[in-house]
Design an enzyme around this catalytic site. Structure first.
Site, PDB file in Angstrom:
ATOM      1  CE  LYS A 180      -4.325   1.007   0.184  1.00  0.00           C
ATOM      2  NZ  LYS A 180      -5.571   0.342  -0.379  1.00  0.00           N
ATOM      3  CG  ASP A 186      -7.439   3.442  -0.830  1.00  0.00           C
ATOM      4  OD1 ASP A 186      -7.847   2.407  -0.673  1.00  0.00           O
ATOM      5  OD2 ASP A 186      -7.227   4.280   0.280  1.00  0.00           O
TER       6      ASP A 186
END
Ligand code: NDP
Length: 450
Positions: free
Chosen positions: A126, A166
């Site tokens: 991430k 995201d």
């Protein structure tokens, strides 16, 4: 708590005392792994919990960029390469002022188990920045993305690490990031990003995948009790990518979505958000970049600031928290239960606090945790990588059919694993253990240095 698990958890707190959301995510997973750890001593013998909670690599860098007034701003950029036992690191980039190492470690950790559940060969990672895209011009966002890529390009690649979007990173940002990557590297490498535009290497259904997948997962949970989505009343939080497409799939399946929100407040539309109203929301959020409050004014329905009352006070059959972490607290979970909620599907990552999860499970509510329920997005990202490798594209119908199969497989894996460990219908335990076993066994097979 099991002694081994407790010692690993305590050491995470000692090492990084400020990373609260990471501790929260780690505790939820570690606690639920107890039956699997106790059943097989090899995980402790191979120090798997110590290894799996530590990222393989954590990169932090400076992102200087010039704003519209010619002033140089400095943001922080990060990439957490958490675990590559199953494949290249894979996970989105988040642009939000709350982004820190701890937030990205929580998201990267969740991603490892989620990606394992998808059945596709992907590790977990991430990244992102504390940059706030709100109020910035297109040109500022473009300049920022270029500056970020001046550093990130050296850490990513189709066989190394494949970022996607995201919160705060949608089609516009992926376009700028990918353009900068191509320019810097002189390499088309379509497989280096997912969430690309459909005309330049992206997969059909990728924008829809997380929201659609979440509703497919809820549908599978409902089936176990002889129920279906048709005629259910649904509250969705957020009004971004996940919320929009979760709403669309609910409409497709004959359910009625009565609420949407953003970080300021929420609207309540008792007649339901139909296709035309949803198209209006998509234009508001994706093009005009406005606030959900405007929906209330335009369609003459109630708008409430979240600081005054919670959207979870609305009576509904299905709740789909699809905004951000820790947006459903214990009190709100209780309100949902008291109002008869039947199923909760986490479109967002860890939107329910641990106390809320307990309340849902105790009340026998069907509770789909994020790492299972929102895995549709990364699954279609995996399918985008597969199409890029083949230099070929699948039709909408083909991708959607594969997405449905994957969500069914994730549901069945989580359901059966929970049953195997005597925790019928506990998808938290089922998803965590199923996701864990595949990664842990791969790590053991690959030797003690991974
Ligand atoms: P978007 O940026 O498209 O939308 C985020 C939405 O959540 C916006 O409506 C935003 O409101 C709201 N929001 C953000 N922060 C807060 C906050 N602190 N309090 C209340 N509302 C907030 O992001 P996505 O839809 O892509 O992501 C939503 C969630 O889904 C995240 O948890 C993400 O990690 C998760 N997820 C996303 C995937 C994807 O494919 N996009 C895949 C899997 C999970 P505002 O505009 O006011 O900020």
């Amino acid at each position: 708590m099991d002694k081994y698990i407790e010692s690993v958890y305590n050491s995470l707190i000692e090492k990084d005392p400020h990373q609260k959301v990471f501790h929260q995510a780690a505790l939820e997973v570690l606690e639920s792994l107890e039956p699997a750890i106790q059943k097989n001593s090899k995980y402790q013998e191979h120090s798997i919990l110590e290894r799996i909670t530590e990222p393989e690599r954590l990169i932090q860098f400076r992102i200087p960029w010039k704003n519209r007034d010619g002033k140089i701003q400095v943001n922080r950029g990060f990439r957490v390469q958490f675990n590559s036992a199953l494949g290249p690191y894979k996970g989105g980039l988040r642009f939000h002022p709350t982004v820190t190492q701890g937030v990205l470690k929580f998201l990267g950790f969740e991603q490892v188990f989620k990606n394992s559940l998808t059945t596709l060969p992907m590790g977990g990672g991430k990244g992102g920045s504390d940059f706030d895209p709100k109020g910035k011009t297109d040109a500022e966002v473009e300049i920022f993305c270029e500056s970020l890529m001046f550093e990130l390009y050296r850490h990513i690649g189709q066989f190394i690490d494949v970022p996607a979007g995201d919160i705060g990173v949608g089609g516009r940002e992926i376009g700028y990031l990918y353009g900068a990557f191509r320019k810097i590297t002189n390499n088309h490498g379509t497989g280096v990003f997912t969430g690309k535009g459909a005309g330049w290497g992206g997969s059909l259904i990728r924008p829809e995948a997380t929201g659609y997948g979440c509703v497919y997962f809820v549908q599978e949970m409902l089936k176990t009790r002889g129920e279906e989505m048709k005629d259910k009343t649904v509250v969705v939080s957020g009004s971004g990518n996940v919320a929009q497409y979760a709403t669309e799939k609910c409409i497709d399946l004959g359910a009625k979505v009565i609420a949407l929100s953003d970080s300021n407040g929420w609207i309540h539309d008792p007649d339901g958000i139909d296709r035309d109203k949803l198209a209006w929301v998509m234009d508001l959020k994706n093009v005009r970049r406005g606030r959900i409050k405007e929906y209330g004014e335009h369609f003459k329905v109630d708008y409430t600031e979240t600081a005054k009352a919670s959207p979870w006070s609305l009576k509904c059959d299905v709740a789909l928290p699809s905004a951000t972490q820790n947006e459903v607290d214990g009190k709100e979970a209780k309100m949902l239960v008291d109002n008869g909620v039947m199923a909760v599907g986490e479109g967002a990552n860890m939107p329910t606090v641990p106390e809320g999860v307990e309340i849902f499970l105790e009340a026998n509510v069907l509770f789909g945790p994020g790492k299972a329920a929102n895995a549709g997005g990364v699954s279609v990202s995996g399918l985008e990588m597969a199409q890029n490798s083949q230099r070929f594209f699948w039709t909408r119908e083909e991708v959607d059919a594969k997405l449905q199969q994957i969500m069914q497989a994730i549901h069945s894996n989580a359901y059966k694993t929970a049953e195997k460990f005597d925790k019928k219908s506990n998808y938290v335990i089922g998803a965590n253990i199923a996701g864990f076993l595949k990664v842990a066994d791969a790590m053991i097979a690959q030797g003690h240095r991974v």
